[in-house]
Design a protein around this motif. Structure first.
Motif, PDB file in Angstrom:
ATOM      1  N   LYS A  25     -10.148   0.101  -2.554  1.00 60.08           N
ATOM      2  CA  LYS A  25     -11.542  -0.550  -1.585  1.00 60.08           C
ATOM      3  C   LYS A  25     -11.116   1.395  -1.516  1.00 60.08           C
ATOM      4  O   LYS A  25     -13.061   1.234  -0.538  1.00 60.08           O
ATOM      5  CB  LYS A  25     -11.845  -1.590  -1.591  1.00 60.08           C
ATOM      6  CG  LYS A  25     -11.481  -2.746  -2.145  1.00 60.08           C
ATOM      7  CD  LYS A  25     -12.617  -2.502  -3.009  1.00 60.08           C
ATOM      8  CE  LYS A  25     -12.155  -3.974  -3.893  1.00 60.08           C
ATOM      9  NZ  LYS A  25     -13.338  -3.600  -5.626  1.00 60.08           N
ATOM     10  N   ARG A  26     -10.435   1.658  -1.018  1.00 62.41           N
ATOM     11  CA  ARG A  26     -10.454   2.476  -0.105  1.00 62.41           C
ATOM     12  C   ARG A  26     -11.340   3.869  -0.189  1.00 62.41           C
ATOM     13  O   ARG A  26     -10.603   4.367  -1.724  1.00 62.41           O
ATOM     14  CB  ARG A  26      -9.179   3.176   1.132  1.00 62.41           C
ATOM     15  CG  ARG A  26      -8.528   1.691   2.195  1.00 62.41           C
ATOM     16  CD  ARG A  26      -6.800   2.250   2.287  1.00 62.41           C
ATOM     17  NE  ARG A  26      -6.543   1.295   2.998  1.00 62.41           N
ATOM     18  CZ  ARG A  26      -5.408   0.845   3.189  1.00 62.41           C
ATOM     19  NH1 ARG A  26      -4.449   2.353   3.263  1.00 62.41           N
ATOM     20  NH2 ARG A  26      -4.421  -0.052   3.621  1.00 62.41           N
ATOM     21  N   SER A  40     -17.157   4.847  -3.424  1.00 63.10           N
ATOM     22  CA  SER A  40     -15.578   4.068  -3.644  1.00 63.10           C
ATOM     23  C   SER A  40     -14.627   5.028  -4.392  1.00 63.10           C
ATOM     24  O   SER A  40     -15.071   6.078  -4.223  1.00 63.10           O
ATOM     25  CB  SER A  40     -15.958   3.222  -3.941  1.00 63.10           C
ATOM     26  OG  SER A  40     -16.968   3.390  -5.390  1.00 63.10           O
ATOM     27  N   SER A  41     -13.229   4.152  -4.281  1.00 66.33           N
ATOM     28  CA  SER A  41     -12.134   5.056  -4.658  1.00 66.33           C
ATOM     29  C   SER A  41     -12.075   5.632  -6.243  1.00 66.33           C
ATOM     30  O   SER A  41     -12.358   4.217  -7.124  1.00 66.33           O
ATOM     31  CB  SER A  41     -11.247   4.900  -4.317  1.00 66.33           C
ATOM     32  OG  SER A  41     -10.094   4.876  -5.144  1.00 66.33           O
ATOM     33  N   SER A  74     -13.257  -4.400 -10.567  1.00 62.72           N
ATOM     34  CA  SER A  74     -12.994  -5.545  -9.562  1.00 62.72           C
ATOM     35  C   SER A  74     -12.004  -5.242  -9.116  1.00 62.72           C
ATOM     36  O   SER A  74     -12.236  -5.244  -7.451  1.00 62.72           O
ATOM     37  CB  SER A  74     -12.730  -7.074 -10.216  1.00 62.72           C
ATOM     38  OG  SER A  74     -14.131  -6.989 -11.329  1.00 62.72           O
ATOM     39  N   TYR A  75     -10.898  -4.506  -9.667  1.00 61.65           N
ATOM     40  CA  TYR A  75      -9.965  -4.921  -8.252  1.00 61.65           C
ATOM     41  C   TYR A  75      -9.234  -3.292  -8.186  1.00 61.65           C
ATOM     42  O   TYR A  75      -8.030  -3.254  -7.818  1.00 61.65           O
ATOM     43  CB  TYR A  75      -8.894  -5.879  -9.276  1.00 61.65           C
ATOM     44  CG  TYR A  75      -8.816  -7.043  -9.611  1.00 61.65           C
ATOM     45  CD1 TYR A  75      -9.229  -7.419  -8.273  1.00 61.65           C
ATOM     46  CD2 TYR A  75      -9.563  -7.355 -10.604  1.00 61.65           C
ATOM     47  CE1 TYR A  75      -9.270  -8.956  -9.135  1.00 61.65           C
ATOM     48  CE2 TYR A  75      -9.728  -8.623 -11.217  1.00 61.65           C
ATOM     49  CZ  TYR A  75      -9.847  -9.430 -10.076  1.00 61.65           C
ATOM     50  OH  TYR A  75     -10.336 -10.561 -10.379  1.00 61.65           O
TER      51      TYR A  75
END
Length: 1337
Positions: free
Chosen positions: A398-399, A456-457, A394-395
């Motif tokens: 995002k990059r 996503s990362s 979830s956290y």
């Protein structure tokens, strides 16, 4: 006699039986019962006989029955009877109890209560009868005399239960009594009595007795009172955990006798109870709902009580129940996020820290649960793993992954999302360490996410994998098949993911041959893949293997402490294999890599960038690598010694149809050669010192090295001689990006510039400060700068291209550091003459500082720099320290004014560049090396060289640097207007803001900086808007760490009002200025917008406090008395903040602000103010509903102030804004000569002014809730509020009067000539200006 009774009972001779019993005395009958009970055979028949002969219709029969009941209870409790006999007696008594009359039942129930109070119950077996007696009593309709009054059966039952729960219970009977109440019909109130009594008994019991008691309580919860039971259990174990922690903390000072409960015993008991609770929830899901509901409510008020290790463990164990899984994880996820957000919110405000300090660390709670789970809590592990992955999913970042992968290892986790993600990773890592059973599951899930999470990362998962591998590499050998399976997907993964994954599992490759072999197979396949990324991944993998498998005899230089290598894992399981086969293994890999030299530029680039690290780790491969590089360089080297240019650029590009591609990154190749040669020379010197018999080896290796050196010398000589025309790159060449020729020329130019940079570094390094070499360096730089100028010119009007000062430099960080030190700090006489050559070129020094800035920026963005040792964080740190010392010396030694007066040049001066570099370095240090800041500050201070690391006072060192920049800023601000440099002043302000973060807010140095900033803002009449903004932002940021900045906001608002004038033009403002910084040029929009943004932050803090106050009110009614005192300081602070802020808005709303952003922002900000006031009114409504406390006087004053100083000004300001909009629209119409009616334009402008209706709605909502509060509190708060202005129909008296005067004037002009004289007289009188009203401030 007993046989006679038995025979009469059997023959059903009731009258004879009664007569027989009548003749027996009470003692004789009891003795017979005892005799039969001890025999045990015919006791039930005997008792039945007695009951037959004692009918309840006769008083003596009831008395006899009651006597027998009490005697039997005593017999059962004595423990003399056989277990079966006792059970039979109790069962018979239970059956016969229904026939007893009410008074007898009351007597019997009282007997039981007295027995419990007196402690005469030994076995507790007879308590099975008590529920039957109470049930019979509750259903009895007879009135019973009890004490001094008469009660019916139900009332008496309630009275008895109350008496029982108020009396002392023996700890051995608590479980029996609790179990007994399960069979008693209880009202809600009675159940609450019972539950509270049982929970009060918890501390008096041994730990081992609590699990069965909790089990009975959970069974009892089916009747109700679920919340009380769960709350009591959780609070008890929360207190036990806290007590244990205190004991462990003070264990050194405590005596052994004082220690209470052993930790392992407590943990095992907790584990059993948690199992009981989860089992009960599984059977009764209402219990689970009640638990979540209770914890949610509790979490709002006091998170430390709601989310303690015990309750968290229950929730995580509950997550195994499918129905509750999503609810539990959602609740925990939001609670964690809220806790981190609150923590971050508090960190930014000293005002909040003083009022509501956070003493609760949620990370510690969850990690404690992991640590406690070692004590056989297998039921919690699944929940821990699930929560850990949910937090990371979830956290996570995002990059896209890439570039910043190193930053996660070195920068502090700051945002709540980053902290939540880190907590998830910590939970999984700690769980992996302590639970063997879940290791394979964690590893499998991590690898799955690394492989399958596309787009996503995955950096956080790779970091976790790396930590797992480092923590237990040998344990993971058993899971090598899972890692090998992951290798099969390498060719389909992004390059950065591949590099991260291979670095993470690299320690495993050292101890597992099978894993290494499977990786090599995958890499070989990838080398021949059709996908470019797959081939790049293969190169990355092979280079990593070469770096980390040392050959026998390779030197271990001090540079080998690289972050990539996992030096912790030195497990040579196959020592013979490593020594003998590694060389063949590495040469085979080099053979595979040689194929890459004919592939695309990107693949070659990776190879060139990786060779230097390979040589550092494996010096024995230097011969092979240098040979490979030499053969590659020969393809592009012009062998004729006098032919210009020395390199064949045509072979470096590839033309496909109309498109041009780079085929060979020549500058990177040359850069690789240069660094490898430099390293090789250094290594050779070391080897000659270490090995005296190395002559033969030298002879073999000298060939490639000498040839490459001669090649570089020749290229240098000819590059200096070459003109741009030789490369076909003069000013007349085409550099457009749209044509093939233009693209080709751009590529050529970049290649030539790169070659020049590489040769500059090479010649400087080998030159040993010789004049000829430095002249060569300057000659190469001239070639570089010419091309740079041409590219800038050809970029034309493309401002972005011009903004990029210099292209990506090929100079290494270490070289830039040495170059700057030589140019600016080298004062030795031997070097002076040769360095004067370089120092004579201001452009070269400008270029050197610009490259340093670029390297620092690269380090800040990516966490590493290009070139050798770019990933070695220790070297990066040392280089940054050196560069900072040089830039600091250069800036402080040569004033900017002197430099600029000497030579006016394009772009920034060197001093400004130094200042910009210092700002970037200070920022980079705090991001990348936060733990090394004391050493960094120590390195800048050249006075105390010998201070130990632990003794460095970072605050003092930072304050010393701050004082230097303060002096520079004061000098800058005291300059005349023509000498004032806005850019330099702004950089100095930003540096002060950055360095201020290194000071301890409680230190005198911080207070000194704050008072200095306040003085500067008050005394400096600066008209430069950016600098004004920077100073005010610095003032606010410093102020928030000491106290709330509302007083400053009020003073600023008064200054802005005085500068811009009042909305009523007839008012003249008399005002003593607070801040000279606020003047006609800086008041709008700079000071106004900054003040409003700060006001919004204050309102956010107040909103947060109000929500805290509401949560405190929401706790138990029993705690309300104490909560009221808890909220008092918060209430006082909130009212004071809002009162001061209200006076600031009072000033701004009377200010003649120009139409635009300031007006809109002010209207929105005032709307927020009303929303916050409404929230406070709602809070006091809640206070009136839940407590007897009234409204405090200070709140009443705030309401009065809002009615007199805020609402009327809001409506006046709205009228002013609308009239300004009308005049603005009218002027616009005149200028543009639009034929549309003015009213249409006005309507459009008004429609665009959206904040006005929002503000009016906020005012009306505030007044609406004030009316409700007035009714509830019986205090007329609306007496302070004036009647609102109607928005639909409004008569502005002054506007009407002016319109009538204009109309009269027009009529007068149209009258006949004979009336002109009086009219002119009238006009003369009207021309006299009106006296202005004065407003004192």
């Amino acid at each position: 006699m007993d046989q006679k009774i038995l025979s009469l009972a059997a023959e059903e001779e009731a009258e004879q039986l009664q007569a027989c019993l009548q003749n027996l005395k009470g003692n004789e009958l009891r003795d017979l019962v005892t005799k039969q009970a001890l025999r045990g055979k015919e006791i039930c028949s005997f008792l039945r006989g007695i009951f037959k002969g004692s009918p309840c219709s006769q008083q003596n029969g009831v008395v006899r029955r009651l006597s027998i009941y009490k005697h039997c209870i005593q017999l059962v409790e004595s423990g003399d009877l056989h277990v079966e006999s006792a059970s039979e007696i109790i069962r018979l008594l239970m059956l016969e109890a229904q026939r007893l009359p009410g008074p007898a039942l009351a007597d019997l129930a009282t007997f039981f209560v007295d027995a419990v109070k007196g402690g005469s119950l030994f076995s507790g077996k007879s308590l099975e009868l008590f529920p039957t007696v109470l049930t019979a009593l509750a259903t009895s309709k007879e009135t019973v005399v009890y004490g001094t009054g008469e009660l019916n059966g139900g009332e008496l039952k309630k009275q008895l239960i109350n008496t029982l729960c108020s009396s002392r219970w023996g700890h051995q009977h608590v479980i029996h009594l609790t179990s007994m109440f399960r069979d008693v019909p209880l009202s809600t109130e009675e159940l609450q009595f019972v539950v509270e009594k049982v929970l009060r008994m918890f501390p008096k019991l041994d730990l081992q007795e609590i699990p069965p008691l909790v089990y009975q309580l959970l069974l009892l919860s089916s009747k109700g009172s679920k919340k009380n039971i769960l709350e009591g259990i959780i609070n008890f174990f929360n207190q036990m955990d806290k007590k244990l922690k205190e004991e462990q903390k003070n264990s050194e000072s405590m005596d052994l006798e004082e220690a209470t409960v052993p930790a392992d015993q407590l943990r095992h008991v907790e584990g059993t109870i948690i199992l009981h609770i989860v089992l009960a929830i599984n059977l009764n899901q209402d219990l689970g709902k009640e638990l979540i509901k209770y914890l949610k409510a509790e979490q709002q008020g006091d998170p430390s009580r709601a989310l303690c290790p015990f309750s968290v463990t229950i929730l995580l164990s509950m997550a195994k129940i499918r129905r509750f899984e999503e609810q539990v994880f959602d609740f925990l996820k939001t609670s964690i996020m809220r806790s981190f957000k609150d923590k971050q919110f508090l960190q930014g405000s000293k005002f909040l820290q003083d009022l509501a300090p956070q003493r609760y660390d949620i990370s510690a709670v969850f990690l404690e649960v992991v640590a406690n789970s070692v004590f056989g809590w297998d039921h919690v592990t699944q929940g821990l793993v699930g929560l850990g992955f949910i937090l990371m999913d979830s956290y996570g970042p995002k990059r896209p992954f890439g570039g910043k992968s190193m930053e996660t290892n070195h920068s502090l986790s700051k945002t709540p999302a980053q902290q939540s993600c880190k907590l998830g990773a910590d939970i999984l890592l700690e769980a992996f360490k302590v639970h063997e059973l879940i290791r394979s599951e964690i590893l499998e899930q991590v690898l799955n996410r690394v492989i399958t999470t596309a787009g996503s990362s995955v950096s956080h998962f790779i970091d976790l994998l790396s930590s797992i591998v480092m923590s237990a590499p040998l344990v993971l050998q058993s899971s090598s098949s899972k890692v090998a399976e992951a290798f099969d997907h390498l060719s389909f993964l992004p390059l950065d993911t591949v590099q991260g994954l291979l670095k993470a599992v690299q320690p495993l490759l050292k101890i597992s041959m099978s894993m290494r072999d499977s990786l090599i197979l995958v890499l070989r396949k990838s080398m021949f893949s059709g996908q470019l990324d797959a081939r790049k991944s293969a190169v990355a993998g092979f280079l990593l293997l070469l770096k980390n498998f040392k050959l026998l005899g390779s030197l271990t230089s001090s540079q080998c402490s690289q972050a990539i290598g996992a030096s912790q894992v030195q497990v040579d399981v196959h020592a013979h294999y490593n020594a003998a086969a590694n060389e063949a293994f590495c040469l085979e890999i080099l053979g595979s890599l040689r194929r890459c030299l004919s592939q695309q530029a990107d693949v070659r680039l990776m190879l060139y960038e990786g060779f230097y690290d390979v040589l550092r780790r494996n010096s024995q491969l230097s011969n092979s690598v240098l040979d490979m590089l030499l053969s590659q360089m020969k393809r592009y080297y012009e062998t004729e010694p006098d032919l210009l240019p020395p390199i064949k650029l045509e072979g470096c590009i590839l033309a496909q149809r109309d498109q041009i591609f780079l085929q060979e990154p020549l500058a990177h190749l040359l850069c690789c050669i240069q660094h490898c040669l430099a390293w090789y020379k250094n290594t050779l010197t070391l080897r000659q010192q270490n090995e005296e018999d190395a002559d033969e080896e030298e002879e073999d290796e000298k060939g490639s090295e000498q040839e490459l050196e001669e090649m570089l010398e020749s290229i240098t000589r000819r590059m200096i001689k070459s003109e741009l025309e030789d490369f076909e790159l003069d000013k007349s060449a085409d550099f457009s990006q749209s044509t093939g020729v233009g693209l080709k020329n751009n590529i050529y130019a970049i290649l030539v510039m790169g070659v020049c940079e590489v040769l500059i570094e090479y010649n400087f390094c080998i030159g040993q400060f010789s004049k000829s070499k430095f002249e060569d360096v300057l000659g190469l730089f001239k070639c570089y700068s010419k091309l740079c100028e041409i590219l800038k010119e050809k970029a034309g009007k493309n401002k972005l291209a011009v903004a990029n000062k210099i292209p990506q430099s090929f100079l290494s960080m270490g070289f830039v550091c040495n170059l700057l030190s030589s140019l600016f700090r080298d004062s030795s006489l031997i070097h002076e003459e040769s360095l004067a050559i370089l120092r004579s070129s201001n452009e070269f020094m400008h270029y050197a500082v610009s490259v340093a800035l670029q390297k620092v920026q690269q380090l800040e963005d990516k966490g590493q720099t290009d070139g050798p040792d770019g990933q070695n964080q220790e070297k990066n740190f040392q280089n940054l320290c050196k560069i900072t010392r040089v830039l600091l010396w250069r800036y402080t030694s040569i004033p900017t004014a002197a430099e600029e007066s000497r030579k006016k040049e394009k772009g920034k001066s060197i001093s400004l560049l130094c200042l910009e570099g210092l700002l970037r370095i200070f920022n980079t240090m705090q991001q990348i090396f936060p733990k090394k800041i004391p050493q960094f500050l120590q390195a800048l201070d050249t006075t105390d060289e010998d201070i130990e690391e632990g003794n460095i006072n970072a605050t003092e060192k930072a304050a010393f640097q701050i004082r230097q920049f303060q002096r520079s800023l004061v000098n800058q601000l005291s300059n005349a207007e023509e000498d004032f440099s806005s850019k330099e002043a702004l950089l100095l302000i930003n540096i002060l803001a950055t360095l201020s973060r290194l000071l301890e807010p409680s230190s005198p140095q911080f207070v000194q900086l704050l008072s200095w900033t306040v003085k500067i803002c008050k005394e400096t009449g600066l008209e430069d808007a950016p600098c004004c903004k920077g100073l005010l932002a610095l003032l606010f940021s410093l102020h928030t760490f000491v106290k709330s900045p509302v007083t400053i906001l009020r003073d600023l608002a008064q200054d802005i009002h005085a500068q811009l004038g009042d909305i009523d033009q007839e008012l003249e403002i008399e005002h003593q200025a607070h801040f000279a910084l606020v003047n006609s040029k800086t008041a709008v929009p700079t000071a106004c917008l900054l003040s409003l943004s700060q006001a919004d932050k204050v309102l956010e803090e107040v909103d947060w406090l109000i929500s805290k106050m509401k949560n405190h009110l929401g706790l138990e009614a029993a705690e309300n008395a104490s909560q009221a005192t808890t909220n008092q300081p918060l209430e006082k602070a909130v009212v004071l903040q809002l009162g001061t802020l209200l006076t600031a808005y009072h000033e701004l709303l009377q200010t003649a602000l120009p139409t635009g952003s300031c007006v809109d922002t002010l209207l929105r900000s005032v709307s927020k103010m009303y929303t916050t006031l409404t929230a406070l009114v709602k809070y006091y409504l809640q206070v009136c509903r839940s407590t007897t406390a009234g409204i405090p006087g200070r709140f009443e004053k705030l309401v009065r102030l809002s009615g007199s100083h805020l609402t009327p000004q809001c409506y006046a300001f709205i009228t002013y804004v609308q009239s300004e909009s009308v005049s603005f629209a009218a002027e616009k119409k005149k200028k543009e000569k639009i034929s549309a009616e003015v009213s249409t334009v006005v309507a459009k402008v008004l429609r665009e002014t959206k904040p006005i209706p929002n503000l009016i709605f906020a005012i009306e909502q505030y007044e609406n809730f004030l009316i409700h509060l007035s009714k509830k509190s019986k205090v007329n708060l609306m007496q302070y509020m004036k009647l609102s202005t109607s928005r639909d129909f409004r008569i502005n008296v002054s506007t009407v009067e002016s319109a009538l005067q204009e109309q009269d004037a027009d009529d007068a002009e149209n009258e006949p000539d004979n009336d002109q004289h009086p009219a002119s007289a009238q006009s003369d009188t009207s021309q006299e200006p009106k006296k202005k009203k004065r407003r004192k401030k």
